[in-house]
Design a protein around this motif. Structure first.
Motif, short mmCIF file in Angstrom:
data_model
loop_
_atom_site.label_atom_id
_atom_site.label_comp_id
_atom_site.label_asym_id
_atom_site.label_seq_id
_atom_site.Cartn_x
_atom_site.Cartn_y
_atom_site.Cartn_z
N ILE A 116 0.84 -1.21 0.00
CA ILE A 116 0.00 0.00 0.00
C ILE A 116 0.86 1.25 0.00
O ILE A 116 0.62 2.19 -0.78
N ALA A 142 2.22 1.62 -3.40
CA ALA A 142 1.20 2.04 -4.36
C ALA A 142 0.86 3.52 -4.21
O ALA A 142 0.44 4.15 -5.18
N LEU A 143 1.03 4.07 -3.03
CA LEU A 143 0.73 5.48 -2.79
C LEU A 143 1.95 6.39 -3.05
O LEU A 143 1.86 7.61 -2.88
N ARG A 160 -4.57 7.91 -4.01
CA ARG A 160 -5.34 6.94 -4.80
C ARG A 160 -6.65 6.65 -4.09
O ARG A 160 -6.73 6.70 -2.87
N TYR A 163 -9.75 3.96 -3.12
CA TYR A 163 -9.81 2.58 -2.65
C TYR A 163 -9.78 1.60 -3.83
O TYR A 163 -9.02 0.64 -3.84
N LEU A 209 -6.40 1.27 -5.41
CA LEU A 209 -5.49 0.45 -4.60
C LEU A 209 -5.83 -1.04 -4.77
O LEU A 209 -4.94 -1.87 -4.92
N ARG A 261 -4.56 -2.24 -8.07
CA ARG A 261 -3.09 -2.27 -8.15
C ARG A 261 -2.48 -3.42 -7.36
O ARG A 261 -1.51 -4.02 -7.76
#
Length: 170
Positions: free
Chosen positions: A32, A35-36, A41, A43, A46, A49
């Motif tokens: 997470i 990904a950020l 982003r 929900y 995320l 991804r």
């Protein structure tokens, strides 16, 4: 225990720093945060991804990261509701570590796969029963009236002159 950094000890099970290490060392938390890295982003972004994470686990991990101050959650008053997640300054301070972990994992997956295969082969070899020993001569016929070896069993239809032949095995 004090929460001061000079007294923190992640090896002490009662130290709060252990909980922080558990959070930032968790697979889903690492993914997470990664990904950020490029910005906020939603929900659903995320979830798309991070393949393999369940909705329940994504929600739990996001809440834990928010509670620990690693991410922020912004709710926009629109219909349908829009929620964005973003790294805080504290969460952004993890990016170097997360990036290094990603690079290491992707760069060494071949080494890990070979190590696993070698380990599995050793474990299978160690767990395999030893090969059956072959006798150089046929087993002797039991003496009349004697008890056969408990590991020996009669072979049906293999009688010679009224005696039953036995064979080692089950």
């Amino acid at each position: 225990m004090s929460t001061d950094a000079d007294q923190a000890d992640v090896y002490d099970s009662d130290c709060p720093s252990r909980q922080v290490l558990d959070r930032i060392g968790d697979t889903w938390s690492v993914l997470i945060v990664g990904a950020l890295a490029r910005g906020p982003r939603r929900y659903s972004e995320l979830a798309a991804r991070i393949h393999g994470i369940s909705p329940k686990m994504l929600t739990q991990t996001l809440r834990g990261l928010e509670r620990d101050g690693m991410i922020s959650r912004t709710v926009f008053p629109v219909v349908p509701p829009r929620v964005d997640y973003a790294l805080t300054d504290l969460g952004s301070s993890l990016l170097g570590l997360v990036s290094a972990l990603e690079t290491w994992a992707e760069g060494h997956i071949g080494d890990v796969a070979r190590a696993r295969a070698a380990y599995d082969l050793r474990a299978a070899t160690a767990a395999a029963p030893p090969p059956a020993r072959r006798r150089s001569s046929p087993p002797a016929s039991p003496r009349p009236g004697s008890r056969p070896d408990p590991g020996m069993r009669p072979v049906p239809g293999a009688s010679r002159s009224g005696e039953k032949a036995v064979i080692a095995g089950k």
